[in-house]
Design a protein around this motif. Structure first.
Motif, short mmCIF file in Angstrom:
data_model
loop_
_atom_site.label_atom_id
_atom_site.label_comp_id
_atom_site.label_asym_id
_atom_site.label_seq_id
_atom_site.Cartn_x
_atom_site.Cartn_y
_atom_site.Cartn_z
N ILE A 249 0.85 -1.19 0.00
CA ILE A 249 0.00 0.00 0.00
C ILE A 249 0.88 1.24 0.00
CG2 ILE A 249 -1.83 1.24 1.22
CD1 ILE A 249 -2.50 -1.55 2.54
N PRO A 250 1.02 1.92 -1.17
CA PRO A 250 1.81 3.15 -1.20
C PRO A 250 1.09 4.27 -0.47
CG PRO A 250 1.39 2.29 -3.43
CD PRO A 250 0.48 1.58 -2.48
N LYS A 251 1.83 5.05 0.34
CA LYS A 251 1.26 6.18 1.07
C LYS A 251 1.98 7.45 0.63
CE LYS A 251 -1.67 4.14 3.88
NZ LYS A 251 -3.09 4.42 3.84
N GLY A 252 1.21 8.53 0.45
CA GLY A 252 1.80 9.80 0.04
C GLY A 252 1.80 9.95 -1.47
N GLU A 253 2.24 11.12 -1.93
CA GLU A 253 2.27 11.41 -3.36
C GLU A 253 3.71 11.48 -3.84
OE1 GLU A 253 -0.13 14.60 -4.92
OE2 GLU A 253 -1.65 14.31 -3.38
N VAL A 254 3.98 10.79 -4.96
CA VAL A 254 5.34 10.85 -5.53
C VAL A 254 5.57 12.25 -6.10
CG1 VAL A 254 5.41 8.38 -6.01
CG2 VAL A 254 4.63 9.94 -7.79
N SER A 255 6.79 12.52 -6.48
CA SER A 255 7.18 13.83 -6.99
C SER A 255 6.30 14.26 -8.17
CB SER A 255 8.64 13.76 -7.43
OG SER A 255 9.15 15.04 -7.62
N PHE A 256 6.09 15.59 -8.31
CA PHE A 256 5.22 16.13 -9.35
C PHE A 256 5.64 15.64 -10.73
CE2 PHE A 256 4.05 19.37 -12.48
CZ PHE A 256 2.68 19.44 -12.24
N GLY A 257 4.65 15.23 -11.53
CA GLY A 257 4.92 14.78 -12.90
C GLY A 257 5.27 13.32 -13.00
N LYS A 258 5.35 12.65 -11.85
CA LYS A 258 5.71 11.22 -11.83
C LYS A 258 4.56 10.40 -11.25
CE LYS A 258 10.13 11.47 -13.06
NZ LYS A 258 10.60 10.81 -14.28
N VAL B 287 5.92 6.84 -0.15
CA VAL B 287 6.45 7.27 -1.45
C VAL B 287 6.40 8.80 -1.60
CG1 VAL B 287 5.93 5.08 -2.61
CG2 VAL B 287 4.21 6.91 -2.60
N SER B 288 6.20 9.49 -0.49
CA SER B 288 6.09 10.96 -0.53
C SER B 288 7.32 11.57 -1.20
CB SER B 288 5.97 11.53 0.89
OG SER B 288 4.82 11.02 1.50
N ASP B 289 7.07 12.41 -2.23
CA ASP B 289 8.12 13.14 -2.95
C ASP B 289 9.19 12.25 -3.58
OD1 ASP B 289 6.92 15.62 -2.36
OD2 ASP B 289 7.85 15.63 -0.37
N LEU B 290 8.86 11.00 -3.83
CA LEU B 290 9.81 10.10 -4.48
C LEU B 290 10.08 10.61 -5.90
CD1 LEU B 290 11.27 7.39 -3.90
CD2 LEU B 290 9.37 6.24 -5.04
N LYS B 291 11.36 10.75 -6.26
CA LYS B 291 11.73 11.33 -7.56
C LYS B 291 12.29 10.29 -8.53
CE LYS B 291 12.98 15.91 -5.72
NZ LYS B 291 12.30 15.75 -4.45
N GLU B 292 12.77 9.17 -7.99
CA GLU B 292 13.38 8.15 -8.86
C GLU B 292 13.08 6.76 -8.32
OE1 GLU B 292 17.71 8.67 -6.60
OE2 GLU B 292 17.35 9.63 -8.54
N ASN B 293 13.40 5.74 -9.12
CA ASN B 293 13.15 4.36 -8.71
C ASN B 293 13.85 4.08 -7.38
OD1 ASN B 293 11.99 4.31 -11.21
ND2 ASN B 293 13.55 3.03 -12.15
N LYS B 294 13.21 3.28 -6.54
CA LYS B 294 13.77 3.04 -5.21
C LYS B 294 13.50 1.62 -4.76
CE LYS B 294 13.80 4.89 -0.50
NZ LYS B 294 13.27 5.88 0.43
N GLU B 295 14.44 1.09 -3.97
CA GLU B 295 14.27 -0.23 -3.37
C GLU B 295 14.02 -0.06 -1.88
OE1 GLU B 295 16.62 -3.61 -4.96
OE2 GLU B 295 17.35 -3.79 -2.89
N TYR B 296 13.05 -0.78 -1.37
CA TYR B 296 12.71 -0.73 0.06
C TYR B 296 12.92 -2.10 0.66
CZ TYR B 296 9.93 3.49 -1.12
OH TYR B 296 9.51 4.71 -1.56
#
Length: 188
Positions: A17-26, A59-68
């Motif tokens: 369950i992703p929480k938050g908004e990723v970076s604008f335009g993504k 995923v708040s403000d995530l700008k690029e691919n990420k591993e968790y």
């Protein structure tokens, strides 16, 4: 003495369950999981009600691919899990929008003994904008989207209520074009 030891178990999916908004335009194009299912061991009654193990990722403000790397939390009544950790890879791409018109507005938590009516035609349906990667939102249909008003605590009268929107596809975001609706609650 015969002792029978039983350890009830059940296999359930792991729901990310992703929480938050990723970076604008993504937007999120995919989430890959090292494990998709887990066997849970515990109290039989608790296991009956368990349909999935949730894993929330910020995923708040995530700008690029990420591993968790995430630890699975044991729900109440669960003694152990066959998997305790999971690796998630979140892939981003450019965001697209798609509008879904005439989504019915449901009412939830209306107190017993009351009925609700829309004050006008506009107060029963809404247009929802879905934001996400094109390949994701192209697979969404109107039946995957729910718009609703939460009427807990409301009594008879005319009220302006916030519209909430949710969808089955968790990699997308859902925004109602109308944020509030007027409804009339009447005693039955």
């Amino acid at each position: 003495i015969d002792v029978t030891i039983s350890s009830p178990s059940k296999q359930v999916p792991i729901k990310v369950i992703p929480k938050g908004e990723v970076s604008f335009g993504k937007a999120i194009s995919s989430i890959s999981q090292s494990e998709t299912k887990v066997t849970v061991y515990g109290d039989k009654k608790e296991l009956e009600n368990l349909t999935y193990i949730p894993v929330e990722i910020d995923v708040s403000d995530l700008k690029e691919n990420k591993e968790y790397k995430m630890e699975l939390e044991k729900p109440v009544g669960v003694r152990s899990l066959s998997v305790n950790n999971i690796t998630l890879k979140v892939t981003l791409d450019s965001v697209s929008n798609k509008d879904f018109e005439n989504i019915n507005i449901e009412s939830r938590n209306l107190p017993d003994g009351y009925a609700v009516q829309g004050v006008s035609e506009d107060s029963t349906k809404v247009t929802v904008t879905v934001k996400g990667v094109k390949s994701v939102i192209d697979n969404i249909s109107a039946s995957d989207i729910s718009a609703y008003i939460d009427l807990s605590g409301y009594t008879a009268g005319i009220h302006e209520v916030n519209i909430n929107v949710e969808g089955l596809e968790l990699k997308a975001q859902y925004v109602s074009k109308t944020t509030k609706v007027q409804v009339k609650i009447v005693k039955q």
